[in-house]
Design a protein around this motif. Structure first.
Motif, PDB file in Angstrom:
ATOM      1  N   PHE A 170       0.833  -1.207   0.000  1.00 51.22           N
ATOM      2  CA  PHE A 170       0.000   0.000   0.000  1.00 51.22           C
ATOM      3  C   PHE A 170       0.866   1.254   0.000  1.00 51.22           C
ATOM      4  O   PHE A 170       0.581   2.217  -0.727  1.00 51.22           O
ATOM      5  CB  PHE A 170      -0.927   0.010   1.224  1.00 51.22           C
ATOM      6  CG  PHE A 170      -1.911   1.135   1.228  1.00 51.22           C
ATOM      7  CD1 PHE A 170      -3.145   0.991   0.617  1.00 51.22           C
ATOM      8  CD2 PHE A 170      -1.607   2.345   1.830  1.00 51.22           C
ATOM      9  CE1 PHE A 170      -4.065   2.032   0.605  1.00 51.22           C
ATOM     10  CE2 PHE A 170      -2.508   3.394   1.822  1.00 51.22           C
ATOM     11  CZ  PHE A 170      -3.743   3.240   1.203  1.00 51.22           C
ATOM     12  N   TYR A 171       1.908   1.258   0.809  1.00 51.92           N
ATOM     13  CA  TYR A 171       2.784   2.429   0.880  1.00 51.92           C
ATOM     14  C   TYR A 171       3.438   2.723  -0.476  1.00 51.92           C
ATOM     15  O   TYR A 171       3.704   3.885  -0.791  1.00 51.92           O
ATOM     16  CB  TYR A 171       3.884   2.216   1.925  1.00 51.92           C
ATOM     17  CG  TYR A 171       3.397   2.236   3.348  1.00 51.92           C
ATOM     18  CD1 TYR A 171       2.105   2.647   3.674  1.00 51.92           C
ATOM     19  CD2 TYR A 171       4.223   1.830   4.403  1.00 51.92           C
ATOM     20  CE1 TYR A 171       1.652   2.660   4.973  1.00 51.92           C
ATOM     21  CE2 TYR A 171       3.785   1.850   5.708  1.00 51.92           C
ATOM     22  CZ  TYR A 171       2.502   2.253   5.991  1.00 51.92           C
ATOM     23  OH  TYR A 171       2.052   2.267   7.288  1.00 51.92           O
ATOM     24  N   LEU A 172       3.697   1.680  -1.259  1.00 52.77           N
ATOM     25  CA  LEU A 172       4.324   1.878  -2.567  1.00 52.77           C
ATOM     26  C   LEU A 172       3.404   2.604  -3.537  1.00 52.77           C
ATOM     27  O   LEU A 172       3.868   3.147  -4.543  1.00 52.77           O
ATOM     28  CB  LEU A 172       4.741   0.524  -3.161  1.00 52.77           C
ATOM     29  CG  LEU A 172       5.926  -0.160  -2.480  1.00 52.77           C
ATOM     30  CD1 LEU A 172       6.138  -1.553  -3.056  1.00 52.77           C
ATOM     31  CD2 LEU A 172       7.200   0.669  -2.610  1.00 52.77           C
ATOM     32  N   THR A 173       2.104   2.616  -3.258  1.00 54.31           N
ATOM     33  CA  THR A 173       1.165   3.316  -4.147  1.00 54.31           C
ATOM     34  C   THR A 173       1.101   4.809  -3.839  1.00 54.31           C
ATOM     35  O   THR A 173       0.513   5.567  -4.611  1.00 54.31           O
ATOM     36  CB  THR A 173      -0.255   2.724  -4.007  1.00 54.31           C
ATOM     37  OG1 THR A 173      -0.749   2.969  -2.684  1.00 54.31           O
ATOM     38  CG2 THR A 173      -0.239   1.225  -4.269  1.00 54.31           C
ATOM     39  N   ILE A 174       1.676   5.233  -2.715  1.00 49.01           N
ATOM     40  CA  ILE A 174       1.659   6.654  -2.346  1.00 49.01           C
ATOM     41  C   ILE A 174       2.813   7.363  -3.053  1.00 49.01           C
ATOM     42  O   ILE A 174       3.963   6.925  -2.948  1.00 49.01           O
ATOM     43  CB  ILE A 174       1.796   6.818  -0.815  1.00 49.01           C
ATOM     44  CG1 ILE A 174       0.632   6.103  -0.110  1.00 49.01           C
ATOM     45  CG2 ILE A 174       1.832   8.293  -0.425  1.00 49.01           C
ATOM     46  CD1 ILE A 174       0.742   6.108   1.402  1.00 49.01           C
ATOM     47  N   PRO A 175       2.563   8.427  -3.786  1.00 42.52           N
ATOM     48  CA  PRO A 175       3.625   9.119  -4.531  1.00 42.52           C
ATOM     49  C   PRO A 175       4.766   9.571  -3.618  1.00 42.52           C
ATOM     50  O   PRO A 175       4.540  10.068  -2.511  1.00 42.52           O
ATOM     51  CB  PRO A 175       2.902  10.322  -5.148  1.00 42.52           C
ATOM     52  CG  PRO A 175       1.464   9.922  -5.192  1.00 42.52           C
ATOM     53  CD  PRO A 175       1.247   9.047  -3.999  1.00 42.52           C
ATOM     54  N   ARG A 176       5.994   9.428  -4.111  1.00 38.96           N
ATOM     55  CA  ARG A 176       7.158   9.846  -3.335  1.00 38.96           C
ATOM     56  C   ARG A 176       7.314  11.365  -3.291  1.00 38.96           C
ATOM     57  O   ARG A 176       8.161  11.877  -2.553  1.00 38.96           O
ATOM     58  CB  ARG A 176       8.420   9.212  -3.918  1.00 38.96           C
ATOM     59  CG  ARG A 176       8.535   7.731  -3.625  1.00 38.96           C
ATOM     60  CD  ARG A 176       9.910   7.201  -3.985  1.00 38.96           C
ATOM     61  NE  ARG A 176      10.054   5.836  -3.543  1.00 38.96           N
ATOM     62  CZ  ARG A 176      10.450   5.463  -2.327  1.00 38.96           C
ATOM     63  NH1 ARG A 176      10.736   6.409  -1.431  1.00 38.96           N
ATOM     64  NH2 ARG A 176      10.557   4.206  -1.998  1.00 38.96           N
ATOM     65  N   ASP A 177       6.514  12.073  -4.078  1.00 37.49           N
ATOM     66  CA  ASP A 177       6.592  13.534  -4.047  1.00 37.49           C
ATOM     67  C   ASP A 177       6.305  14.068  -2.645  1.00 37.49           C
ATOM     68  O   ASP A 177       6.867  15.090  -2.234  1.00 37.49           O
ATOM     69  CB  ASP A 177       5.594  14.134  -5.041  1.00 37.49           C
ATOM     70  CG  ASP A 177       5.928  13.769  -6.480  1.00 37.49           C
ATOM     71  OD1 ASP A 177       7.075  13.329  -6.707  1.00 37.49           O
ATOM     72  OD2 ASP A 177       5.052  13.919  -7.351  1.00 37.49           O
ATOM     73  N   PHE A 178       5.434  13.369  -1.921  1.00 39.64           N
ATOM     74  CA  PHE A 178       5.126  13.800  -0.557  1.00 39.64           C
ATOM     75  C   PHE A 178       6.372  13.731   0.323  1.00 39.64           C
ATOM     76  O   PHE A 178       6.651  14.646   1.107  1.00 39.64           O
ATOM     77  CB  PHE A 178       4.016  12.941   0.042  1.00 39.64           C
ATOM     78  CG  PHE A 178       2.696  13.081  -0.650  1.00 39.64           C
ATOM     79  CD1 PHE A 178       2.091  14.317  -0.793  1.00 39.64           C
ATOM     80  CD2 PHE A 178       2.035  11.974  -1.166  1.00 39.64           C
ATOM     81  CE1 PHE A 178       0.867  14.464  -1.426  1.00 39.64           C
ATOM     82  CE2 PHE A 178       0.814  12.104  -1.800  1.00 39.64           C
ATOM     83  CZ  PHE A 178       0.228  13.351  -1.936  1.00 39.64           C
ATOM     84  N   ASP A 179       7.131  12.641   0.190  1.00 37.97           N
ATOM     85  CA  ASP A 179       8.353  12.473   0.982  1.00 37.97           C
ATOM     86  C   ASP A 179       9.376  13.550   0.638  1.00 37.97           C
ATOM     87  O   ASP A 179       9.993  14.156   1.531  1.00 37.97           O
ATOM     88  CB  ASP A 179       8.957  11.091   0.730  1.00 37.97           C
ATOM     89  CG  ASP A 179       8.000   9.959   1.090  1.00 37.97           C
ATOM     90  OD1 ASP A 179       6.786  10.129   0.881  1.00 37.97           O
ATOM     91  OD2 ASP A 179       8.470   8.926   1.562  1.00 37.97           O
ATOM     92  N   GLU A 180       9.554  13.778  -0.657  1.00 43.79           N
ATOM     93  CA  GLU A 180      10.558  14.745  -1.094  1.00 43.79           C
ATOM     94  C   GLU A 180      10.210  16.152  -0.629  1.00 43.79           C
ATOM     95  O   GLU A 180      11.083  16.916  -0.197  1.00 43.79           O
ATOM     96  CB  GLU A 180      10.681  14.687  -2.613  1.00 43.79           C
ATOM     97  CG  GLU A 180      11.199  13.343  -3.124  1.00 43.79           C
ATOM     98  CD  GLU A 180      11.102  13.211  -4.638  1.00 43.79           C
ATOM     99  OE1 GLU A 180      10.594  14.175  -5.274  1.00 43.79           O
ATOM    100  OE2 GLU A 180      11.513  12.175  -5.177  1.00 43.79           O
ATOM    101  N   ALA A 181       8.922  16.502  -0.699  1.00 40.43           N
ATOM    102  CA  ALA A 181       8.509  17.824  -0.229  1.00 40.43           C
ATOM    103  C   ALA A 181       8.723  17.960   1.271  1.00 40.43           C
ATOM    104  O   ALA A 181       9.144  19.026   1.763  1.00 40.43           O
ATOM    105  CB  ALA A 181       7.043  18.065  -0.571  1.00 40.43           C
ATOM    106  N   ALA A 182       8.464  16.882   2.003  1.00 35.38           N
ATOM    107  CA  ALA A 182       8.658  16.926   3.457  1.00 35.38           C
ATOM    108  C   ALA A 182      10.137  17.030   3.815  1.00 35.38           C
ATOM    109  O   ALA A 182      10.508  17.746   4.751  1.00 35.38           O
ATOM    110  CB  ALA A 182       8.046  15.679   4.093  1.00 35.38           C
TER     111      ALA A 182
END
Length: 276
Positions: free
Chosen positions: A160-172
């Motif tokens: 499930f976590y793999l379906t969440i875009p990594r853009d959120f992580d990079e912005a954080a």
């Protein structure tokens, strides 16, 4: 167009038939729990009790200390649920959102452990807990949930976590967030459906667990509902009306919890695994 409608109708008819086949045992359990012995074995079968024997539940749940069994079960279930959701979500975050050397290899090794049947690890686990002095306590049933929460749950949440875009992580990260802040403030809130699925699996598994309490618990005061029901069956086998009432009382909480969380269950199962 007509053929597609016929195929769709046939599919729904097949699903309805299969559903009826699966629900009949549960209906039989409920109707038997509200009948006396003569009504249960009447031929042809009677599906509607006349009159309803509501007193069966009071009699069934008072012949043994089911209140103690219920309290013990809730202690184990709540503790395991909290530990499973917390540690499996953290482990899944590490396997899906953090890049570290050997990550995929370690995950593949953990996945192979799913192929080991419970019977293989049962005796070594029992001897280990007994050597630690935790035999006849709740610790062997609770503590493992706080060490990863089970590889299946980790796998489910990782997918499930793999379906969440990594853009959120990079912005954080740009804003100076740590890995834990990314997990707690971004990933965890976005994973409600998948976490509810894990919680449902954890609840049902702990509530219905019979083998674990049977192996590790010896004192009657520590028995769970599963062991209490087995004790009841051994003492009151001939009184099927009381046995059915006790069984229905133990099963109903599982049904209620599943009905409450079924929307999230289906949503989580649908979304999980879309990306490998």
């Amino acid at each position: 167009m007509r053929q597609s409608k016929l195929a769709l109708g046939a599919g729904y008819a097949a699903l309805i038939l299969i559903s009826i086949l699966f629900i009949i045992p549960f209906v039989w359990l409920l109707r038997s729990s509200l009948m006396n012995l003569s009504q249960i074995f009447t031929m042809p079968p009677e599906w509607i009790p006349a009159p309803f024997q509501w007193d069966n539940f009071r009699r069934a749940l008072t012949v043994l200390p089911f209140d103690v069994f219920f309290t013990n079960t809730m202690i184990i279930v709540v503790s395991v649920l909290v530990g499973t959701v917390a540690t499996s979500s953290i482990a899944a975050f590490g396997f899906s959102r953090i890049r570290w050397k050997g990550r995929d290899t370690v995950f593949a090794i953990l996945m192979t452990s799913m192929m080991l049947p419970f019977a293989v690890t049962m005796i070594p686990s029992f001897l280990g807990w007994k050597m630690l002095g935790f035999y006849d306590t709740f610790y062997p049933l609770i503590v493992p949930a706080y060490f990863g929460g089970g590889i299946f749950n980790i796998f489910l949440l990782r997918q499930f976590y793999l379906t969440i875009p990594r853009d959120f992580d990079e912005a954080a990260v740009v804003d100076g967030a740590s890995y834990f802040q990314i997990y707690w403030k971004i990933i965890f809130p976005l994973s409600r459906s998948a976490l509810i699925v894990v919680a449902l699996f954890s609840f049902l598994g702990s509530w219905n667990d019979f083998m674990g309490p049977l192996i590790y618990l010896k004192s009657d005061k520590l028995f769970t509902l599963a062991l209490g029901l087995q004790m009841f069956q051994g003492s009151y086998t001939a009184q099927w009306d009381l046995l059915m009432a006790a069984s229905a009382a133990v099963v109903l909480p599982c049904v209620i919890v599943f009905l409450i969380g079924q929307r999230y269950f289906l949503e989580g199962i649908t979304l999980t695994g879309l990306k490998g």
